[in-house]
Design an enzyme around this catalytic site. Structure first.
Site, short mmCIF file in Angstrom:
data_model
loop_
_atom_site.label_atom_id
_atom_site.label_comp_id
_atom_site.label_asym_id
_atom_site.label_seq_id
_atom_site.Cartn_x
_atom_site.Cartn_y
_atom_site.Cartn_z
N ASP A 1 -51.11 29.11 -30.63
CA ASP A 1 -50.42 28.06 -31.38
C ASP A 1 -50.61 28.18 -32.89
O ASP A 1 -49.64 28.16 -33.65
CB ASP A 1 -50.89 26.67 -30.91
CG ASP A 1 -50.69 26.48 -29.41
OD1 ASP A 1 -49.92 27.27 -28.83
OD2 ASP A 1 -51.31 25.58 -28.83
N HIS B 1 -34.73 18.16 -4.99
CA HIS B 1 -35.34 18.50 -6.29
C HIS B 1 -34.85 19.85 -6.79
O HIS B 1 -35.39 20.88 -6.39
CB HIS B 1 -36.87 18.52 -6.16
CG HIS B 1 -37.46 17.16 -6.03
ND1 HIS B 1 -37.79 16.40 -7.12
CD2 HIS B 1 -37.72 16.40 -4.94
CE1 HIS B 1 -38.27 15.23 -6.71
NE2 HIS B 1 -38.23 15.21 -5.39
N GLY C 1 -39.89 9.52 -8.72
CA GLY C 1 -41.00 8.60 -8.97
C GLY C 1 -41.61 8.22 -7.63
O GLY C 1 -40.97 8.37 -6.59
N CYS D 1 -33.96 12.28 -6.89
CA CYS D 1 -34.91 11.62 -5.98
C CYS D 1 -34.96 10.11 -6.25
O CYS D 1 -33.97 9.42 -6.05
CB CYS D 1 -36.27 12.29 -6.09
SG CYS D 1 -37.35 11.86 -4.71
N TYR D 2 -36.08 9.57 -6.73
CA TYR D 2 -36.13 8.14 -7.04
C TYR D 2 -34.97 7.78 -7.97
O TYR D 2 -34.36 6.72 -7.85
CB TYR D 2 -37.46 7.76 -7.68
CG TYR D 2 -37.57 6.28 -8.00
CD1 TYR D 2 -37.96 5.39 -7.02
CD2 TYR D 2 -37.23 5.79 -9.26
CE1 TYR D 2 -38.02 4.03 -7.28
CE2 TYR D 2 -37.29 4.43 -9.54
CZ TYR D 2 -37.69 3.55 -8.55
OH TYR D 2 -37.75 2.20 -8.82
N LYS E 1 -45.56 25.62 -24.26
CA LYS E 1 -46.34 26.83 -24.53
C LYS E 1 -45.50 28.11 -24.42
O LYS E 1 -45.58 29.00 -25.26
CB LYS E 1 -47.51 26.89 -23.54
CG LYS E 1 -48.57 27.89 -23.90
CD LYS E 1 -49.40 27.35 -25.02
CE LYS E 1 -50.72 28.00 -25.18
NZ LYS E 1 -51.55 27.27 -26.14
N GLU F 1 -35.31 21.19 -9.60
CA GLU F 1 -36.24 21.82 -10.55
C GLU F 1 -37.31 22.66 -9.86
O GLU F 1 -37.98 23.45 -10.51
CB GLU F 1 -36.90 20.73 -11.42
CG GLU F 1 -37.89 19.80 -10.71
CD GLU F 1 -37.24 18.67 -9.91
OE1 GLU F 1 -36.04 18.76 -9.61
OE2 GLU F 1 -37.96 17.70 -9.56
#
Ligand code: XMP
Length: 511
Positions: free
Chosen positions: A228, A170, A56, A83-84, A367, A172
């Site tokens: 979709d 991080h 954040g 992180c945050y 997606k 990710e």
């Protein structure tokens, strides 16, 4: 649904969606929820196998900084603070957070204690992605340090007994070497995940649930030929077969051959497929109209008219299917008002159709998961890999007034562009690419003669969420072939330009 659940508490970090994607790539289902919308009671109800705190932008000491009840750490649920999230964990549990002497941003050499369950099997020294101006200067009592960098002595810390883990880096982000492995370790080594989130499982449970819910009812779906709605149609057809009616309103502004391709793709399915060829109806309403917003409005309204007329023939339906996907509904950001991405599908919700309930079978999926599901359901590659296409279609890619002639010119030019992009193997790397017929004419020379013809613009973008986009760096040779073919093979175009603006300040479409 019968799968494990990981809760991602969002503290406003820029990578929160990415964390969710990575967790799901590990075969584990997760959802992102704003930290301030989840009480400890709510969390208990959800019964997650693990909780991840995102990063954040704030400082834990800042005014109005996001905070969390310390009770969350007493639930015996593993927590990974990123992180945050790691600073908040330290701060809440009695550690100390301070401003870095030297902020870290970018790729950073990191040393790991690989005896930690979190770092098992990774290199002792590797690059990680850092982005912080505060750091944990003192870890809480009972915790031990498990990673460090030159400027961040507590790059990771843990209390393995309580299954609480904090990491400043991080995992990710692709730049973090072994990042996916770290997340995988948390999920499998710490939370005991079994990897029960697979598209095969998802398809099976969805089909079963839809069958039970629908019983012998009638189902209606507006099919656009986009990914979709096509995947939703495939799922529903497997679940309830001929109880499903799909209405495909072909407004005539599809790309070359696309209307036929959509029809072809569904013709052998055990469903009622209705194609409404409404080009003349749309064209007559658009005659002489050149203002973009008016064009969009007319198309939207006309679309609804067509859909309504067909739906009325069917009579009352029990269920209406919507192809809403997870990013359309996700509450992102941590402000009081949830930000819901506005998406502007032609048709929207046809509230005039007499139906009892809405089914949104894709509402949990990203997606790329929708595409995987499409493959699982054996939908053709053309439909599964279709790039996004605006509801009003080519009508908003012909600048100004639409005529039959312009439509044919654009369809032919766009076809060549797409063919060359595919030939160059760029079709899956560029997220959206298309041609725009501008209303500008300019002077050219062909053979010995002067020409005065249209300028065609090519647009290609790379993006993660279509809210911001970069122009695609298509090699000059590919652009050159496109320009040469388009001018030679399509009449009435004597100039081709490539759009090199980003979004913002431009948008992806021109109108
Ligand atoms: P813009 O032009 O706003 O486009 O940068 C962002 C994305 O949305 C698509 N788009 C639409 N999609 N109905 C849709 O279903 C529409 O009216 C519409 N207008 C734009 C656009 O193609 C891009 O992917």
């Amino acid at each position: 649904m019968t799968h494990q659940y990981v809760l991602i508490l969002d503290f406003g970090g820029q990578y929160n969606q990415l964390i969710a994607r990575r967790v799901r790539e590990c075969g584990v289902y997760c959802e992102v929820k704003p930290y301030n919308k989840m009480s400890v009671e709510d969390i208990k109800q959800l019964d997650p196998v693990g909780i991840i705190f995102t990063g954040g932008p704030q400082s834990v000491y800042g005014d109005g900084a996001p905070s969390i009840s310390s009770e969350i750490f007493e639930l015996s649920i593993p927590v990974l603070g990123i992180c945050y999230g790691c600073q908040l964990m330290a701060h809440t549990l009695g550690g100390k957070v301070e401003t870095c002497v030297t902020s870290e941003y970018g790729k950073t050499e990191t040393e790991y204690d690989t005896s930690s369950l979190l770092f098992r099997g990774i290199d002792e020294k590797a690059v990680s992605w850092m982005s912080h101006t505060d750091y944990v200067s003192e870890i809480p009592q009972g915790f031990k340090n498990t990673a460090r960098t030159e400027n961040c002595p507590n790059a990771a810390f843990e209390n393995a007994e309580r299954k609480l883990y904090g990491i400043q880096l991080h995992p990710e982000v692709n730049h973090t070497q072994n990042g996916s492995k770290i997340l995988h370790n948390f999920l499998y080594n710490v939370c005991g995940c079994v990897g029960d989130w697979t598209m095969e499982n998802f398809a099976e449970t969805q089909i079963k649930e839809i069958r039970e819910r629908v019983g012998s009812g009638k189902v209606l779906l507006g099919l656009s030929g986009g990914v979709d709605s096509s995947v939703a149609a495939a799922l529903l057809s497997k679940a309830v077969g001929s109880q499903l009616t799909c209405i495909f309103v072909d407004h005539g502004f599809m790309r070359k051959n696309e209307g036929d391709e959509v029809e072809e793709a569904f013709k052998d399915w055990d469903i009622n497929f209705i194609r409404v060829n409404a080009k003349n109806q749309f064209m007559s309403k658009l005659n002489g109209v050149s203002d973009p917003e008016t064009k969009r409005k007319i198309i939207g309204e006309e679309f609804i008219r067509c859909f309504e007329a067909e739906a009325k023939k069917i009579g009352t339906v029990d269920y209406l299917v919507q192809g809403t996907i997870y990013p359309d509904i996700i509450e992102s950001g941590t402000g009081d008002a949830a930000v819901i991405k506005s998406h502007h599908n032609v048709g929207g919700l046809p509230d005039y159709v007499d139906f009892k309930e809405i089914i949104e079978p894709l509402r949990l999926l990203f997606k790329d998961e929708v595409r995987k599901l499409g493959q699982e359901l054996e939908l053709s590659d053309t439909l599964v890999w279709r790039q996004p296409f605006p509801g009003p279609g080519l009508a908003i890619r012909i600048i100004g007034e639409i005529t039959d002639e312009k439509l044919t010119i654009l369809q032919d030019a766009d076809w060549i562009f797409r063919e060359e992009i595919a030939k160059a193997g760029l079709d899956r790397g560029i997220h959206q690419y298309f041609a725009v017929l501008t209303s500008m004419r300019s002077v050219g020379v062909m053979g010995d003669g002067r020409t005065y013809d249209y300028t065609l613009a090519l647009r290609g973008v790379t993006t993660t969420d279509f809210m911001t986009a970069d122009f695609a760096k298509i090699p000059y040779e590919v652009l050159e072939t496109c320009a040469s073919r388009i001018v030679n093979e399509v009449g009435n175009i004597n100039r081709v330009v490539y759009d090199i603006t980003t979004k913002p300040p431009a948008t992806i479409e021109w109108e």
